[in-house]
Design an enzyme around this catalytic site. Sequence first.
Site, PDB file in Angstrom:
ATOM      1  N   VAL A  16       0.772  -1.078   0.042  1.00 27.57           N
ATOM      2  CA  VAL A  16      -0.137   0.029   0.098  1.00 27.57           C
ATOM      3  C   VAL A  16       0.926   1.300   0.018  1.00 27.57           C
ATOM      4  O   VAL A  16       0.639   2.156  -0.715  1.00 27.57           O
ATOM      5  CB  VAL A  16      -0.985   0.029   1.100  1.00 27.57           C
ATOM      6  CG1 VAL A  16      -1.744   1.253   1.449  1.00 27.57           C
ATOM      7  CG2 VAL A  16      -1.765  -1.372   1.171  1.00 27.57           C
ATOM      8  N   GLU A  59      -9.921   5.451   7.189  1.00 26.68           N
ATOM      9  CA  GLU A  59     -10.993   4.953   6.289  1.00 26.68           C
ATOM     10  C   GLU A  59     -10.608   3.734   5.707  1.00 26.68           C
ATOM     11  O   GLU A  59     -11.232   2.961   5.372  1.00 26.68           O
ATOM     12  CB  GLU A  59     -11.146   6.123   5.156  1.00 26.68           C
ATOM     13  CG  GLU A  59     -12.160   5.618   4.020  1.00 26.68           C
ATOM     14  CD  GLU A  59     -13.675   5.397   4.445  1.00 26.68           C
ATOM     15  OE1 GLU A  59     -14.026   4.355   4.685  1.00 26.68           O
ATOM     16  OE2 GLU A  59     -14.277   6.493   4.527  1.00 26.68           O
ATOM     17  N   ILE A  92     -13.734   1.122  -0.326  1.00 32.88           N
ATOM     18  CA  ILE A  92     -14.961   1.269  -0.216  1.00 32.88           C
ATOM     19  C   ILE A  92     -14.895   2.616   0.710  1.00 32.88           C
ATOM     20  O   ILE A  92     -14.848   2.526   1.874  1.00 32.88           O
ATOM     21  CB  ILE A  92     -15.738   0.318   0.072  1.00 32.88           C
ATOM     22  CG1 ILE A  92     -15.596  -1.041  -0.708  1.00 32.88           C
ATOM     23  CG2 ILE A  92     -17.463   0.847   0.155  1.00 32.88           C
ATOM     24  CD1 ILE A  92     -16.292  -2.146  -0.145  1.00 32.88           C
ATOM     25  N   GLU A 126      -3.383 -15.902   2.226  1.00 34.70           N
ATOM     26  CA  GLU A 126      -2.036 -15.967   2.556  1.00 34.70           C
ATOM     27  C   GLU A 126      -1.310 -17.276   3.089  1.00 34.70           C
ATOM     28  O   GLU A 126      -2.234 -18.127   3.356  1.00 34.70           O
ATOM     29  CB  GLU A 126      -1.767 -14.936   4.145  1.00 34.70           C
ATOM     30  CG  GLU A 126      -2.302 -13.374   3.354  1.00 34.70           C
ATOM     31  CD  GLU A 126      -1.759 -12.364   4.348  1.00 34.70           C
ATOM     32  OE1 GLU A 126      -0.668 -12.696   4.927  1.00 34.70           O
ATOM     33  OE2 GLU A 126      -2.279 -11.403   4.607  1.00 34.70           O
ATOM     34  N   LYS A 140     -12.826  -5.246  12.092  1.00 31.64           N
ATOM     35  CA  LYS A 140     -13.577  -4.417  11.309  1.00 31.64           C
ATOM     36  C   LYS A 140     -14.845  -4.274  12.014  1.00 31.64           C
ATOM     37  O   LYS A 140     -15.366  -3.247  11.963  1.00 31.64           O
ATOM     38  CB  LYS A 140     -13.441  -4.885   9.897  1.00 31.64           C
ATOM     39  CG  LYS A 140     -12.186  -4.768   9.125  1.00 31.64           C
ATOM     40  CD  LYS A 140     -11.987  -5.432   7.882  1.00 31.64           C
ATOM     41  CE  LYS A 140     -10.756  -5.378   7.209  1.00 31.64           C
ATOM     42  NZ  LYS A 140     -10.815  -6.521   6.057  1.00 31.64           N
TER      43      LYS A 140
END
Lengths: 453, 453
Positions: B19, B132, B139, B193, B208
């Site tokens: 990322v 976020e 999303i 993974e 989450k």
Amino acid sequence: MVGNGGRPISIALLGCGVVGSQVVRLLTEQADELAARVGAPLRLVGVAVRRPQRHPDVPADLLTTDAAGLVSRDDVDVVVELVGGIEPVRGLLLTALKAGKSVVSANKALLAEDGAALAAAADESGADLYYEASVAGAIPLLRPIQQSLAGDRIVRVAGIVNGTTNFILSAMASSGANYTEALEEAGRLGYAEADPTADVDGYDAASKAAILASLAFHTRVTADDVHREGIRDVSAADIAAAKALGCTVKLLAICEQVDGRVSARVHPAMIPRSHPLASVSGAYNAVFIEAAAAGQLMFYGQGAGGPQTASAVLGDLVAAARNRVIGGRGPRDTAHAALPVLSMGETHTRYHVALDVNDRAGVLAQVAGVFAEHGVSIATVRQEGRGEAGRDADDGAPGPKDATLVIVTHSASDAALAATVQALTGLDAVRGVAGVLRVEGLGRPVTDLGGGS
Amino acid sequence: MVGNGGRPISIALLGCGVVGSQVVRLLTEQADELAARVGAPLRLVGVAVRRPQRHPDVPADLLTTDAAGLVSRDDVDVVVELVGGIEPVRGLLLTALKAGKSVVSANKALLAEDGAALAAAADESGADLYYEASVAGAIPLLRPIQQSLAGDRIVRVAGIVNGTTNFILSAMASSGANYTEALEEAGRLGYAEADPTADVDGYDAASKAAILASLAFHTRVTADDVHREGIRDVSAADIAAAKALGCTVKLLAICEQVDGRVSARVHPAMIPRSHPLASVSGAYNAVFIEAAAAGQLMFYGQGAGGPQTASAVLGDLVAAARNRVIGGRGPRDTAHAALPVLSMGETHTRYHVALDVNDRAGVLAQVAGVFAEHGVSIATVRQEGRGEAGRDADDGAPGPKDATLVIVTHSASDAALAATVQALTGLDAVRGVAGVLRVEGLGRPVTDLGGGS
């Protein structure tokens, strides 16, 4: 900027119809929660209405017919506008913004026509201008586009943003009804107004397309820039043809950024049944967004209704009020791009064309020749012989038999596609054009076109 | 607060993996657009990495292994954290926030465990804390929940928030593969993974769920508060049973507010195929939200991936940077509610129970009696006779024939349902419990249960 020290935030409401009365109800019922989120109480100081009839949810002493007087009151922090239309609302909101009052509006027509003037006024005075409720009712959409995707490049926004037309098209698809029958059913069930023009001719969706294109591409697009076709001409045969191709027909608002230019358009289109938008039925709305980094996103929910739209209005109101309390500001309308708008003729789409032809040797070659002359490449063609005697046999002898040619093109300019269809009607062998609809893959491969019924 | 006068905003990046390298790339490629949206240039001043190997996208002089030193630099405005895990990140971020630096993080584990401490530190110093990217990747979800729905009452959030498990369950449903086969396929394709524990045992989804419940209900829920069951025990028979009931099996993160208390849980469940979440397949994520006024909403997109997650990070970064420029602040984590968390036993759900029983008179009455004793109401029951000789006939004579009873209950407490199943295993006539799965209508009527295969 500095905060307001936690004093109550005063709100003026313009309009108290289906949405406004829900806003008043929620402001009352959720007063404590809203105060906790804002950091100060929200206080409704006046409600401007056209006629001072009784509103069961509004204390009589708050009602006024003097909207201009209400907006000009010194103690008003935020003006919530739910009247609609261009004038006198534009003047009222410009006055409010210039005086530093924040504005929350659900007025798609005004935002689509003159959002630039409102944004400039807000920018100058440091006031907030929020209008989440103007597009797709309850669905959080403008804030995600403006803020969550602020670090990305949006390439396409395509949405079902009008519930009335989606209800009608869904009814046609599920029951085989024709347009007139489905419109009547929508009227009976309260999904269509007595004069359905704004919905079925695409005006409502065009306003929303202008707002979406402006925010997504950081530019200015007005409703007049949006190519607009409604659903009056969608036939039961079109719906059946879509089904045969593995598609469904939707009225889409499509905004695309293509090589530094913007395409914004509203028209019915076939989309693959496998696309997430295809399963959005009835009065629901959904907006599909493609961004360079984020990929494909979809937002789904109810696009209209009093409580639903009020939810979006209150979300904006909390943000505007909170900014008053802490002395902050919401995101500006950063229309820094000033991108030119493509005409519809320059826009690239695909066509589905159904031709009634004479079923004789050489017809397909002739038809294919016309496509080739206009530089339009054919993706699939299917001939359906119907075995009927031709209707144009005027010498008494049986004429050539009828057949239907179903052609789906590759992507080409809309002008080339339209010219192709025009030229096809001039061919002797073509008895008539039974149907023409655009086909949109919307970021998905259109794999099953021509795959049979 | 006052703005910064338009000077560049300095960014420290912690972590430069999948990322982080995308964040660096986008910061470079979109520098002009980002500056226009922020109102000042974004300047990357340092990238903390564990090992100082070469990063093709990062100038060598920006790389450092001294994360603490980077975070403490006076000139840093915003810290972007993409390292993950609890320590040493928690200490670094608390240091940054206490010094008034804003933080953008994708760290679901940390936010779920100790979001309260981070939010308090941000609140005290007036810095921003955005995350976020920690839930559902690209999303836009937390901003809509926190801001767009700030004037509404969210009653339920139910989501497919883990792409690995959704890929596995989708593969099982489409190919009939069992869990082990589908997991292997997910590994081969890069969706699982080498150690899939965090995904398949529901830890990732539980983090989450804690974040979603906290924001949706303005309270504090930690990962430890979340009831957690993974998908290891979901069998091909469960998937087939779901199909026979018009359902599909999904691993759901469900957060509900029930009478002032919160239920937060992660478990596989059957949902009706007509539900919008049912058609979310493969590695996609989607989150379904029900609010009192807004009604039903759904957000759909890619929940993982470098560019996708970077898009969410950059959206947060633009917001944090812009607040620096104008002297504003993002929404606080207003955890003003402090709602108690329901245990799983107190949570109300529905069960699907498949029992292998002896096919003889009176079995159904016995089984129904056990449900009644525990106060659990049966919605539908279906008996499938299999016509096989019983396996427990140890006297050489043919035993009673086998049958399967498929029972779907009405809503009851999970404790009562679990006790019912336990008691059923003690019945002579019950050879075994072939499958137990929760059934969730998620705001939709579960009309077609028991409707046959």
